[in-house]
Design a protein around this motif. Structure first.
Motif, mmCIF file in Angstrom:
data_model
loop_
_atom_site.group_PDB
_atom_site.id
_atom_site.type_symbol
_atom_site.label_atom_id
_atom_site.label_comp_id
_atom_site.label_asym_id
_atom_site.label_seq_id
_atom_site.Cartn_x
_atom_site.Cartn_y
_atom_site.Cartn_z
ATOM 1 N N UNK A 18 0.806 -1.219 0.000
ATOM 2 C CA UNK A 18 0.000 0.000 0.000
ATOM 3 C C UNK A 18 0.839 1.269 0.000
ATOM 4 N N UNK A 19 2.133 1.153 0.164
ATOM 5 C CA UNK A 19 2.969 2.320 0.425
ATOM 6 C C UNK A 19 3.002 3.355 -0.693
ATOM 7 N N UNK A 20 2.716 2.970 -1.905
ATOM 8 C CA UNK A 20 2.735 3.945 -3.002
ATOM 9 C C UNK A 20 1.426 4.729 -3.104
ATOM 10 N N UNK A 21 0.458 4.388 -2.303
ATOM 11 C CA UNK A 21 -0.863 5.029 -2.343
ATOM 12 C C UNK A 21 -0.885 6.295 -1.482
ATOM 13 N N UNK A 22 -1.360 7.413 -2.034
ATOM 14 C CA UNK A 22 -1.473 8.641 -1.236
ATOM 15 C C UNK A 22 -2.328 8.465 0.019
ATOM 16 N N UNK A 23 -3.364 7.635 -0.057
ATOM 17 C CA UNK A 23 -4.219 7.386 1.106
ATOM 18 C C UNK A 23 -3.415 6.751 2.237
ATOM 19 N N UNK A 24 -2.543 5.810 1.896
ATOM 20 C CA UNK A 24 -1.677 5.175 2.895
ATOM 21 C C UNK A 24 -0.780 6.236 3.531
ATOM 22 N N UNK A 25 -0.170 7.067 2.700
ATOM 23 C CA UNK A 25 0.761 8.073 3.224
ATOM 24 C C UNK A 25 0.046 9.070 4.129
ATOM 25 N N UNK A 26 -1.181 9.444 3.802
ATOM 26 C CA UNK A 26 -1.939 10.353 4.686
ATOM 27 C C UNK A 26 -2.189 9.696 6.041
ATOM 28 N N UNK A 27 -2.581 8.428 6.039
ATOM 29 C CA UNK A 27 -2.805 7.718 7.310
ATOM 30 C C UNK A 27 -1.501 7.626 8.091
ATOM 31 N N UNK A 28 -0.434 7.305 7.398
ATOM 32 C CA UNK A 28 0.889 7.192 8.036
ATOM 33 C C UNK A 28 1.293 8.522 8.675
#
Length: 187
Positions: free
Chosen positions: A150-160
């Motif tokens: 999931x790391x390339x997904x902007x949604x993942x990065x926002x949660x992170x």
């Protein structure tokens, strides 16, 4: 790594948080096949692993790591069986508070290849105040091999980033911690 401890595989998987931390290290260091070998030495099917893991919630926490190790060892069929059992438990049992259950389901779904559903679960968990609880899950989601897809997904990065800001705020509120007294301890 764990082999040097002389533990039986059943012991290794039952002494928490050891299998979560060691499992992450096995996977990050490219030694997932060794993790799969430990699993196979301990059990012959996922239902047995539920007993070895000690609880259903521990089973669900470990299942994504074991499945990734089984994949590295070329055993996709067993990885799918393990993930299916974890998914079944997450759909039918209440294993954790709602946000925690969503985070567990996100990890399983990510390894199952259900990226959209995993991101939805992760986002919902974080919005409800979930943060990883070390030492089983690292505070930086980028360190979780179960979520690597999931790391390339902007949604993942926002949660992170939401989680990282939470921990940065906590550290700022606590200030520095003086550990110099540890030097005087007898061990």
């Amino acid at each position: 790594m764990v082999e040097a401890l002389g533990m039986r595989p059943e012991q290794f998987f039952a002494v928490h948080p050891l299998p979560m931390n060691a499992g992450r290290v096995y996977l990050i260091s490219g030694r997932g096949e060794q993790l799969a070998k430990l699993y196979r030495q301990a059990v012959s099917r996922p239902e047995q692993f539920r007993l070895v893991a000690g609880s259903d919630v521990d089973f669900v926490k470990l299942a994504p790591f074991i499945a990734l190790g089984l994949r590295q060892a070329g055993d996709e069929a067993e990885a799918q069986r393990l993930l299916a059992e974890a998914d079944r438990l997450l759909r039918t049992e209440r294993l954790d508070r709602v946000p925690g259950q969503l985070a567990l389901r996100a990890r399983v779904r990510a390894v199952m290849g259900q990226s959209r559903a995993a991101l939805d679960d992760l986002t919902s968990a974080v919005r409800q105040g979930w943060v990883p609880e070390p030492p089983e899950l690292q505070t930086d989601l980028a360190m979780d091999p179960a979520l690597a897809s999931l790391q390339s997904e902007p949604t993942f990065e926002r949660a992170r980033q939401t989680i990282l800001r939470h921990f940065a705020k906590e550290r700022a509120e606590l200030g520095p911690v003086d550990l110099s007294y540890l030097k005087a301890l007898p061990y």
